[in-house]
Design a protein around this motif. Structure first.
Motif, PDB file in Angstrom:
ATOM      1  N   PRO A   1       0.815  -1.221   0.000  1.00 17.97           N
ATOM      2  CA  PRO A   1       0.000   0.000   0.000  1.00 17.97           C
ATOM      3  C   PRO A   1       0.845   1.265   0.000  1.00 17.97           C
ATOM      4  CG  PRO A   1      -0.869  -1.571   1.584  1.00 17.97           C
ATOM      5  CD  PRO A   1       0.454  -2.118   1.116  1.00 17.97           C
ATOM      6  N   GLU A   2       1.996   1.228   0.680  1.00 19.37           N
ATOM      7  CA  GLU A   2       2.867   2.399   0.737  1.00 19.37           C
ATOM      8  C   GLU A   2       3.388   2.754  -0.658  1.00 19.37           C
ATOM      9  OE1 GLU A   2       2.320   0.616   4.551  1.00 19.37           O
ATOM     10  OE2 GLU A   2       3.146  -0.292   2.725  1.00 19.37           O
ATOM     11  N   LEU A   3       3.779   1.726  -1.414  1.00 15.49           N
ATOM     12  CA  LEU A   3       4.240   1.967  -2.782  1.00 15.49           C
ATOM     13  C   LEU A   3       3.090   2.463  -3.652  1.00 15.49           C
ATOM     14  CD1 LEU A   3       6.565  -1.129  -3.330  1.00 15.49           C
ATOM     15  CD2 LEU A   3       7.279   1.259  -3.114  1.00 15.49           C
ATOM     16  N   ALA A   4       1.902   1.914  -3.430  1.00 16.99           N
ATOM     17  CA  ALA A   4       0.733   2.342  -4.212  1.00 16.99           C
ATOM     18  C   ALA A   4       0.401   3.804  -3.926  1.00 16.99           C
ATOM     19  CB  ALA A   4      -0.466   1.448  -3.902  1.00 16.99           C
ATOM     20  N   LEU A   5       0.504   4.210  -2.680  1.00 19.06           N
ATOM     21  CA  LEU A   5       0.241   5.611  -2.326  1.00 19.06           C
ATOM     22  C   LEU A   5       1.259   6.536  -2.980  1.00 19.06           C
ATOM     23  CD1 LEU A   5      -0.644   5.052   1.420  1.00 19.06           C
ATOM     24  CD2 LEU A   5      -2.140   6.223  -0.214  1.00 19.06           C
ATOM     25  N   ALA A   6       2.532   6.135  -2.952  1.00 17.60           N
ATOM     26  CA  ALA A   6       3.573   6.946  -3.588  1.00 17.60           C
ATOM     27  C   ALA A   6       3.346   7.006  -5.097  1.00 17.60           C
ATOM     28  CB  ALA A   6       4.949   6.370  -3.281  1.00 17.60           C
ATOM     29  N   GLY A   7       2.968   5.864  -5.697  1.00 15.69           N
ATOM     30  CA  GLY A   7       2.684   5.844  -7.125  1.00 15.69           C
ATOM     31  C   GLY A   7       1.471   6.680  -7.479  1.00 15.69           C
ATOM     32  N   THR A   8       0.478   6.677  -6.592  1.00 18.74           N
ATOM     33  CA  THR A   8      -0.716   7.495  -6.811  1.00 18.74           C
ATOM     34  C   THR A   8      -0.364   8.972  -6.830  1.00 18.74           C
ATOM     35  OG1 THR A   8      -2.137   5.837  -5.764  1.00 18.74           O
ATOM     36  CG2 THR A   8      -3.003   8.075  -5.925  1.00 18.74           C
ATOM     37  N   GLU A   9       0.514   9.389  -5.915  1.00 21.31           N
ATOM     38  CA  GLU A   9       0.900  10.800  -5.872  1.00 21.31           C
ATOM     39  C   GLU A   9       1.600  11.213  -7.161  1.00 21.31           C
ATOM     40  OE1 GLU A   9       2.567  14.163  -2.856  1.00 21.31           O
ATOM     41  OE2 GLU A   9       3.056  12.075  -2.408  1.00 21.31           O
TER      42      GLU A   9
ATOM     43  N   GLN B   1       0.296  14.039  -9.806  1.00 17.29           N
ATOM     44  CA  GLN B   1       1.157  15.147 -10.234  1.00 17.29           C
ATOM     45  C   GLN B   1       1.288  15.201 -11.758  1.00 17.29           C
ATOM     46  OE1 GLN B   1       4.667  14.127  -8.007  1.00 17.29           O
ATOM     47  NE2 GLN B   1       4.104  15.403  -6.244  1.00 17.29           N
ATOM     48  N   ARG B   2       1.335  14.047 -12.383  1.00 21.76           N
ATOM     49  CA  ARG B   2       1.506  13.996 -13.833  1.00 21.76           C
ATOM     50  C   ARG B   2       0.277  14.488 -14.580  1.00 21.76           C
ATOM     51  NH1 ARG B   2       2.272   8.496 -17.487  1.00 21.76           N
ATOM     52  NH2 ARG B   2       2.342   9.565 -19.504  1.00 21.76           N
ATOM     53  N   PHE B   3      -0.921  14.161 -14.091  1.00 21.01           N
ATOM     54  CA  PHE B   3      -2.134  14.431 -14.864  1.00 21.01           C
ATOM     55  C   PHE B   3      -3.061  15.483 -14.246  1.00 21.01           C
ATOM     56  CE2 PHE B   3      -0.948  10.204 -16.431  1.00 21.01           C
ATOM     57  CZ  PHE B   3      -1.083  10.386 -17.796  1.00 21.01           C
ATOM     58  N   LYS B   4      -2.642  16.143 -13.173  1.00 21.77           N
ATOM     59  CA  LYS B   4      -3.574  17.018 -12.454  1.00 21.77           C
ATOM     60  C   LYS B   4      -4.079  18.205 -13.270  1.00 21.77           C
ATOM     61  CE  LYS B   4       0.200  19.395  -9.956  1.00 21.77           C
ATOM     62  NZ  LYS B   4       0.093  20.749 -10.484  1.00 21.77           N
ATOM     63  N   ASP B   5      -3.352  18.607 -14.307  1.00 16.78           N
ATOM     64  CA  ASP B   5      -3.797  19.738 -15.122  1.00 16.78           C
ATOM     65  C   ASP B   5      -4.226  19.314 -16.525  1.00 16.78           C
ATOM     66  OD1 ASP B   5      -3.234  21.655 -13.087  1.00 16.78           O
ATOM     67  OD2 ASP B   5      -1.102  21.506 -13.588  1.00 16.78           O
TER      68      ASP B   5
ATOM     69  N   ALA C   1      -6.503  18.130 -19.682  1.00 13.87           N
ATOM     70  CA  ALA C   1      -7.848  18.508 -20.147  1.00 13.87           C
ATOM     71  C   ALA C   1      -8.824  17.343 -20.112  1.00 13.87           C
ATOM     72  CB  ALA C   1      -7.762  19.071 -21.568  1.00 13.87           C
ATOM     73  N   LEU C   2      -8.337  16.131 -20.314  1.00 15.93           N
ATOM     74  CA  LEU C   2      -9.223  14.971 -20.408  1.00 15.93           C
ATOM     75  C   LEU C   2      -9.161  14.045 -19.198  1.00 15.93           C
ATOM     76  CD1 LEU C   2      -8.716  13.907 -24.144  1.00 15.93           C
ATOM     77  CD2 LEU C   2     -10.783  14.883 -23.141  1.00 15.93           C
ATOM     78  N   ILE C   3      -8.037  14.024 -18.502  1.00 18.47           N
ATOM     79  CA  ILE C   3      -7.833  13.065 -17.416  1.00 18.47           C
ATOM     80  C   ILE C   3      -7.886  13.764 -16.070  1.00 18.47           C
ATOM     81  CG2 ILE C   3      -6.280  11.348 -16.436  1.00 18.47           C
ATOM     82  CD1 ILE C   3      -7.414  10.625 -19.223  1.00 18.47           C
ATOM     83  N   MET C   4      -8.746  13.265 -15.190  1.00 16.86           N
ATOM     84  CA  MET C   4      -8.827  13.740 -13.810  1.00 16.86           C
ATOM     85  C   MET C   4      -8.314  12.620 -12.910  1.00 16.86           C
ATOM     86  SD  MET C   4     -12.192  14.993 -11.687  1.00 16.86           S
ATOM     87  CE  MET C   4     -12.155  15.152  -9.896  1.00 16.86           C
ATOM     88  N   PRO C   5      -7.100  12.717 -12.369  1.00 16.77           N
ATOM     89  CA  PRO C   5      -6.554  11.647 -11.526  1.00 16.77           C
ATOM     90  C   PRO C   5      -7.158  11.684 -10.128  1.00 16.77           C
ATOM     91  CG  PRO C   5      -4.990  13.444 -11.658  1.00 16.77           C
ATOM     92  CD  PRO C   5      -6.146  13.836 -12.532  1.00 16.77           C
TER      93      PRO C   5
ATOM     94  N   ASP D   1      -6.950  14.887  -0.158  1.00 12.44           N
ATOM     95  CA  ASP D   1      -7.143  16.250   0.336  1.00 12.44           C
ATOM     96  C   ASP D   1      -5.978  17.156  -0.062  1.00 12.44           C
ATOM     97  OD1 ASP D   1      -9.493  15.431   1.455  1.00 12.44           O
ATOM     98  OD2 ASP D   1      -8.768  15.405   3.525  1.00 12.44           O
ATOM     99  N   LYS D   2      -4.776  16.617  -0.059  1.00 13.70           N
ATOM    100  CA  LYS D   2      -3.597  17.404  -0.417  1.00 13.70           C
ATOM    101  C   LYS D   2      -3.720  17.976  -1.824  1.00 13.70           C
ATOM    102  CE  LYS D   2       1.438  16.977  -1.020  1.00 13.70           C
ATOM    103  NZ  LYS D   2       2.621  16.078  -0.871  1.00 13.70           N
ATOM    104  N   TYR D   3      -4.237  17.161  -2.745  1.00 14.17           N
ATOM    105  CA  TYR D   3      -4.336  17.592  -4.150  1.00 14.17           C
ATOM    106  C   TYR D   3      -5.763  17.975  -4.554  1.00 14.17           C
ATOM    107  CZ  TYR D   3       0.459  16.037  -4.733  1.00 14.17           C
ATOM    108  OH  TYR D   3       1.823  15.902  -4.627  1.00 14.17           O
ATOM    109  N   LYS D   4      -6.688  17.927  -3.565  1.00 14.54           N
ATOM    110  CA  LYS D   4      -8.089  18.288  -3.816  1.00 14.54           C
ATOM    111  C   LYS D   4      -8.686  17.448  -4.946  1.00 14.54           C
ATOM    112  CE  LYS D   4      -7.836  23.045  -2.071  1.00 14.54           C
ATOM    113  NZ  LYS D   4      -6.524  22.876  -1.407  1.00 14.54           N
ATOM    114  N   THR D   5      -8.387  16.157  -4.894  1.00 15.96           N
ATOM    115  CA  THR D   5      -8.927  15.227  -5.877  1.00 15.96           C
ATOM    116  C   THR D   5     -10.058  14.415  -5.261  1.00 15.96           C
ATOM    117  OG1 THR D   5      -7.461  13.382  -5.311  1.00 15.96           O
ATOM    118  CG2 THR D   5      -6.631  14.982  -6.906  1.00 15.96           C
TER     119      THR D   5
END
Length: 459
Positions: free
Chosen positions: A181-189, A193-197, A199-203, A226-230
């Protein structure tokens, strides 16, 4: 001769004064899904730079706008694109390997082992292409996903020109992409970060469920969202067993109450299923402005139960529709089927044919889904300024005759196979039933190769 010259002059002046548009679509009926549920006979939509410029009668749109491209469908309904609020898209490659089982047996004896043996990045890419092809041809323009290698899913979805809310799965055992889970959380972040802006993808952040994650992981997943408001996406109260086990393990709390006790409902959240929510859960869901992904086909196929959809809706909770699956829980991505079943399941559950009428069912597949995701200002209806995601649905087949009530037709008569055109972010991705951004021949070839591999792994 003189009148003709005057007419030509007027036409020329009109063209000079017209506002440029990238695309104009017209249809026999335009179903806007705005607050007034406006339906325009012989209507049109003008589009530029991925957004809707105007919606109105065809004559008015044609007078005000001049388009580089036109799609005219006098025998069709023009409507917002459908929003599928719950999927596991790459599981399209696992449809049919195990059916007619309980959820726990299906997961533990078949799906988790099959995924452990087969799921890698290439599997995910091929499964995503297959899923997106099926969804687009069926009128879906936005989908919500929870799976592994979500970055690869995002890349394939973008290539196809489709919109998606994509949640990287966080789960408490070794997964195909992240072993902890720790690796998954880091991978999620990193994924966010890669797709947060984009136009088509909302991570998004997507812990699988309370029964597959520790309380520490659930808290960390919420903090990351909450950190990224996703969005925070999670399966909740899908089965009676889930509720019973939660009560046994957590002081008689329901999954909703347990998540609240962990502080995991502090931001925008989407619950998938919510079949076994109780009266106090509904109050909690409303208080935290949580959206619901109602999956009637999945809940019926797994025998999970009947969600209290009318109770949720009457409380003012945003409820969208999802296909789930497409393996075991539901073997397709057909949102027309979900609309039809949502309405009929509510009626038979209440023993009342008046509940969840066609208008409300279609709203759940469009603006209701957008509200459940917190995206109602961008998608879900045809209104000036919104993103240009829309579909045309042909009424030329016998199941489209005669046209009395347009919502009744969309929910109870027309099918995914009647979708004629799809436009996402202002760009056609399907035109006259032909996929423009994906190659069905190549996808089918790749699917067959992986099907053989999956079959061999199960022997």
């Amino acid at each position: 001769m003189r009148l003709s010259s005057i007419s030509l002059s007027l036409l020329f002046c009109s063209l000079l004064s017209a506002t440029p548009a990238d695309l104009i679509l017209s249809a026999g009926r335009v179903v806007t899904m705005d607050a007034q549920r406006t339906v325009i006979v012989n209507g049109a939509v003008a589009i530029a730079k991925g957004r809707i410029l105007a919606v109105g009668p065809k004559a008015e749109i044609d007078q005000k706008y001049q388009a580089a491209k036109r799609i005219d469908r006098p025998d069709a309904i023009l409507a917002p694109g459908l929003i599928n609020t719950h999927t596991h898209a790459p599981m399209s490659l696992l449809r049919g390997i195990a059916d007619d089982l309980t959820l726990q047996k299906w997961l533990e004896k078949f799906i988790f082992p099959a995924e452990a043996k087969n799921v890698n990045e290439q599997f995910v890419r091929v499964g995503t292409r297959l899923a997106v092809l099926e969804m687009m041809l069926g009128g879906t323009t936005t989908y919500v996903d929870m799976y592994y290698f979500e970055g690869a899913i995002a890349e394939e979805t973008k290539k196809a020109g489709m919109r998606a809310v994509l949640g990287q799965t966080i789960i408490g055992f070794p997964a195909p992409d992240y072993k902890t889970p720790e690796l998954a959380l880091a991978g999620t972040e990193k994924f966010i970060q890669r797709f947060k802006d984009d136009a088509l993808i909302m991570p998004t952040v997507a812990p699988h469920a309370i029964y597959t994650n520790s309380p520490e992981t659930l808290k960390a997943a919420r903090a990351l969202a909450d950190k990224y408001k996703t969005l925070f996406v999670i399966h909740v109260s899908e089965t009676q067993k889930e509720n019973s086990d939660c009560g046994r393990d957590h002081n008689n709390m329901t999954p909703t109450a347990y998540l609240e006790s962990l502080g995991a409902l502090t931001g925008r959240t989407l619950f998938a299923h919510a079949v076994w929510t109780r009266a106090n859960d509904i109050i909690t869901i409303k208080r935290h402005n949580i959206g619901i992904a109602h999956c009637p086909s999945s809940n019926m196929k797994l025998g999970s139960g009947t969600a209290n959809v009318m109770g949720l809706l009457r409380t003012g909770i945003a409820v969208g529709l999802g296909t789930d699956g497409p393996a075991g829980s539901n073997n397709d991505f057909d949102m027309f089927e979900e609309m039809d079943l949502a309405s009929k399941l509510a009626k038979v559950s209440a023993q009342d044919p008046t509940v969840l009428p066609a208008t409300q069912a279609f709203a759940m597949a469009t603006i209701g889904g957008a509200q459940a995701l917190g995206l109602e200002k961008e998608i879900g209806s045809l209104e000036a300024g919104k993103k240009a995601d829309l579909i045309t649905v042909s009424t030329s087949a016998p199941n489209g005759w005669p046209m009395h009530d347009v919502y009744s037709m969309l929910v109870y008569s027309l099918k995914a196979s009647d979708v004629q055109d799809v436009v996402i972010e202002g760009k056609p991705t399907v035109e006259n039933r032909k996929a423009l951004t994906l190659n069905p021949v190549e996808i089918r070839r790749d699917v067959k190769l992986l099907r053989d591999k999956v079959d061999a792994s199960l022997k």
